[in-house]
Enzyme design. Sequence first.
Site, PDB file in Angstrom:
ATOM      1  N   ASP A 227      -5.009   8.581  -4.678  1.00 15.51           N
ATOM      2  CA  ASP A 227      -5.566   9.815  -5.214  1.00 15.51           C
ATOM      3  C   ASP A 227      -6.802  10.256  -4.444  1.00 15.51           C
ATOM      4  OD1 ASP A 227      -3.753  10.389  -7.181  1.00 15.51           O
ATOM      5  OD2 ASP A 227      -4.905   9.498  -8.823  1.00 15.51           O
TER       6      ASP A 227
ATOM      7  N   LYS B 105      -5.143  15.243  -5.722  1.00 19.76           N
ATOM      8  CA  LYS B 105      -5.254  16.588  -6.287  1.00 19.76           C
ATOM      9  C   LYS B 105      -6.723  16.936  -6.447  1.00 19.76           C
ATOM     10  CE  LYS B 105      -1.107  15.820  -9.102  1.00 19.76           C
ATOM     11  NZ  LYS B 105      -0.962  14.381  -8.768  1.00 19.76           N
TER      12      LYS B 105
ATOM     13  N   MET C 164     -12.365  16.578 -16.279  1.00 15.46           N
ATOM     14  CA  MET C 164     -11.846  17.693 -15.475  1.00 15.46           C
ATOM     15  C   MET C 164     -12.126  19.051 -16.112  1.00 15.46           C
ATOM     16  SD  MET C 164      -8.198  15.908 -14.539  1.00 15.46           S
ATOM     17  CE  MET C 164      -7.884  15.484 -16.265  1.00 15.46           C
TER      18      MET C 164
END
Length: 286
Positions: free
Chosen positions: A71, A92, A205
């Site tokens: 990641d 991402k 997030m």
Amino acid sequence: MPSISSPVSVEFFPHDSVKENRFDLPITPRHAKAVQNQGKVYLVGAGTGDPELLTIKAYKAILKADVICYDNLVSDEILAINPTAEKIYVGKKCAKHSMPQQDINGLLVTLAKQGKIVIRLKSGDPFIFGRGGEEMQTVVSAGIACESIAGITTALAVANSVNIPLTHRDYAQSVKFVTGFLKTDTPNEQFAELLTDNQTVVFYMGLNTLPSLTQGLLQAGKSADTPFAIISNVSRDNEQVLVGTLSTIQALQNDAKLPSPAVMIMGDVVSLYHQLNAPTLTYAAL
């Protein structure tokens, strides 16, 4: 089976089982029976990037890897544990995905069918906003052995890194982990579920949605004086902390401009930040 021989392991496990390469923790298949000459997929939690927060079991799994699919927030120090494994970036960032999730799922299956030990290396914990459940569903459905190895999720790492306890008998009897975005990439606006007193809420997030988040909570009835903190780059050398209230945190962030990745903590436990960090802050000022 590789042994643990890092400086950290020697410091904390200075016994013969480490020195003689006998400190082996068995990693056994659980969710599917492996086919002969077929590989296996490990979903491994890498924590928040600090290699000293990596679990022993995760360390050992990384050493076994033929290929590591990692990641965005996995640190270089952790990737360097196995210098010979093939590295494939599948990370991402906000609105920027190097690979669609369904393609990542398929990649894990393809690599395992080639007989490889595949490490899907995730920041935090695979099963806490890490899409580990979706990936394991795909791998197991393909008849491939799959195992998840826990990592220290960001909420736990940040609590200890900045001395904001998530629970406290005087302030919070429950904790809620909340994602800033839903599967459709739309903001999570389920504000009514976040109004309970004596509760700590950790937002993952969600920094880019801070204006709508704070306004939505205020309009739903959350007190404007509710303590609120933003912590950027958790447990790393460039960690930053911003503390305010639900009504002031947006203005403070407009000035401070703390970058992502960041988590946010809302609740009365945030009011302990200055008290519990007073010795450190005093020392730093000397």
